[in-house]
Motif scaffolding. Structure first.
Motif, PDB file in Angstrom:
ATOM      1  N   ALA A   1       0.979  -1.213  -0.047  1.00 49.35           N
ATOM      2  CA  ALA A   1      -0.030   0.320  -0.292  1.00 49.35           C
ATOM      3  C   ALA A   1       0.875   0.913  -0.266  1.00 49.35           C
ATOM      4  O   ALA A   1       0.540   2.270  -1.106  1.00 49.35           O
ATOM      5  CB  ALA A   1      -0.844  -0.062   0.607  1.00 49.35           C
ATOM      6  N   TRP A   2       2.499   1.329   1.214  1.00 43.45           N
ATOM      7  CA  TRP A   2       2.617   2.087   0.858  1.00 43.45           C
ATOM      8  C   TRP A   2       3.581   3.095  -1.006  1.00 43.45           C
ATOM      9  O   TRP A   2       3.957   3.364  -1.029  1.00 43.45           O
ATOM     10  CB  TRP A   2       4.283   2.243   2.114  1.00 43.45           C
ATOM     11  CG  TRP A   2       3.325   2.330   3.216  1.00 43.45           C
ATOM     12  CD1 TRP A   2       2.988   1.734   3.490  1.00 43.45           C
ATOM     13  CD2 TRP A   2       4.047   1.443   4.058  1.00 43.45           C
ATOM     14  NE1 TRP A   2       2.366   2.253   4.961  1.00 43.45           N
ATOM     15  CE2 TRP A   2       3.185   1.382   5.423  1.00 43.45           C
ATOM     16  CE3 TRP A   2       5.495   1.006   4.291  1.00 43.45           C
ATOM     17  CZ2 TRP A   2       4.010   0.795   6.434  1.00 43.45           C
ATOM     18  CZ3 TRP A   2       6.200   0.431   5.906  1.00 43.45           C
ATOM     19  CH2 TRP A   2       5.578   0.641   6.879  1.00 43.45           C
TER      20      TRP A   2
ATOM     21  N   CYS B   1      -0.032   5.371  -0.637  1.00 41.01           N
ATOM     22  CA  CYS B   1      -0.886   5.982   0.184  1.00 41.01           C
ATOM     23  C   CYS B   1       0.295   6.271   2.150  1.00 41.01           C
ATOM     24  O   CYS B   1       1.205   5.355   1.983  1.00 41.01           O
ATOM     25  CB  CYS B   1      -1.749   4.334   0.474  1.00 41.01           C
ATOM     26  SG  CYS B   1      -2.772   3.713   0.059  1.00 41.01           S
ATOM     27  N   ASP B   2      -0.012   6.254   2.906  1.00 46.37           N
ATOM     28  CA  ASP B   2       0.409   7.169   3.695  1.00 46.37           C
ATOM     29  C   ASP B   2      -0.135   5.918   4.979  1.00 46.37           C
ATOM     30  O   ASP B   2      -1.045   5.183   4.690  1.00 46.37           O
ATOM     31  CB  ASP B   2      -0.123   8.344   4.405  1.00 46.37           C
ATOM     32  CG  ASP B   2      -1.108   8.094   4.830  1.00 46.37           C
ATOM     33  OD1 ASP B   2      -1.921   7.548   4.910  1.00 46.37           O
ATOM     34  OD2 ASP B   2      -1.679   9.614   4.671  1.00 46.37           O
TER      35      ASP B   2
ATOM     36  N   THR C   1      -3.200   5.375   6.098  1.00 45.48           N
ATOM     37  CA  THR C   1      -3.988   5.546   5.059  1.00 45.48           C
ATOM     38  C   THR C   1      -4.315   3.848   4.981  1.00 45.48           C
ATOM     39  O   THR C   1      -5.238   3.163   4.353  1.00 45.48           O
ATOM     40  CB  THR C   1      -4.119   5.683   3.662  1.00 45.48           C
ATOM     41  OG1 THR C   1      -4.322   7.804   4.374  1.00 45.48           O
ATOM     42  CG2 THR C   1      -5.143   5.633   2.716  1.00 45.48           C
ATOM     43  N   ALA C   2      -2.606   3.506   4.941  1.00 43.60           N
ATOM     44  CA  ALA C   2      -3.026   1.542   4.349  1.00 43.60           C
ATOM     45  C   ALA C   2      -3.198   0.886   5.793  1.00 43.60           C
ATOM     46  O   ALA C   2      -3.806  -0.122   5.277  1.00 43.60           O
ATOM     47  CB  ALA C   2      -1.347   1.619   4.458  1.00 43.60           C
TER      48      ALA C   2
END
Length: 300
Positions: A196-197, A201-202, A205-206
């Motif tokens: 996700a990173w 995404c931060d 958020t992840a």
């Protein structure tokens, strides 16, 4: 003398062995498959009977008329429920218990989720000492916390408020909840967050998109423990709440018993009122609760 017309007969080849008929693979017999069914059902039936008799006894006292000695609740009456709900203010007690239990559930889950994520994903210097302190706190009985908590709430002018009981219940539930949630988070592969990173995404958020949905069974298991404990806990509500309009159901049940006499019908009706919400909650979350226990039992 061998002539040209003579032929040499070769030895006959041996016939191939007949193939044995293949056996269909059957289910592997387990140890309890060989035990006679009566040896299983009889102990379970006795245990079920032993478990259900107290519940039937409570229903009997709650539904039969006062002064009756019948073993069957007939004619059935709901006078005891009306008495405890209206005359003994169990309606108010019920509302206070629901408010305290739900608020404790929300606060315990949110704080334990943040702390459990930090324990599962970050390494810091005092991590082992902090985990040891959380484990050791489980050996401290709640009665030892009454004096310091009472002094703190008195200085904050929170005595005789539902907020004091909510904070006390949350503090009492946090160590175990944090340890359990950290175990659930460790079972979620770290590579999912890394992917996700990479997608932009931060960390928050992840966690919200990837990790949090996978923690649903664990969160339900932890939240159910916090809810049931706050619903049934007697000591904090007794010590921090002096106004009768702010009491909870466990304290209300205690008021039905006096040194002179005990109203068994009202006490049984109050016990049923106290048990029904917990039974309903567990009936709806049973699937998620079992899944959460299974996830927490697997070492990540």
């Amino acid at each position: 003398m061998i002539t040209k017309d003579a032929t040499i007969s070769a030895p006959a080849a041996p016939a191939p062995p007949a193939e044995e008929p293949r056996r269909r693979p059957g289910k592997k017999r387990r140890a309890w498959d060989e035990v006679p069914r009566r040896h299983i059902y009889l102990p379970l039936s006795l245990y079920l009977l032993f478990t259900l008799i107290p519940f039937y006894w409570i229903l009997l006292f709650a539904l039969r008329p006062a002064g009756s000695t019948s073993l069957v609740p007939w004619p059935m009456t709901f006078d005891h429920f009306d008495k405890v709900w209206n005359d003994r203010s169990f309606g108010t007690y019920f509302q206070n218990s629901v408010l305290i239990a739900v608020a404790t559930l929300v606060m315990t889950t949110l704080v334990a989720l943040a702390g459990g994520y930090a324990l599962a994903r970050f390494d810091f210097r005092i991590k082992r000492g902090f985990m040891l302190a959380l484990l050791c706190s489980q050996f401290v009985p709640g009665a030892l916390l009454l004096v310091p908590l009472f002094q703190i709430f008195a200085k904050l002018q929170m005595i005789n408020s539902l907020g004091s009981v909510i904070i006390a219940e949350t503090v009492f539930q946090l160590p175990l909840s944090m340890i359990l949630i950290s175990g659930f988070i460790r079972n979620v592969p770290y590579s999912l967050e890394e992917a996700a990173w990479v997608d932009g995404c931060d960390r928050f958020t992840a966690f919200r998109i990837v990790v949090l949905p996978l923690l649903r069974p664990g969160l339900i298991a932890v939240g159910s423990f916090a809810f049931v404990h706050a619903w049934n806990h007697f000591l904090f509500a007794l010590m921090f709440l002096s106004d009768q309009s702010k009491q909870t159901i466990p304290v209300g049940l205690n008021t039905l018993m006096s040194s002179d006499s005990v109203d068994l019908g009202a006490l049984a009706a109050g016990g049923i009122i106290a048990a029904v919400p917990v039974v309903i909650v567990f009936a709806f979350i049973q699937k998620w609760l079992i899944t959460g226990f299974s996830a927490g039992a697997v070492k990540g």
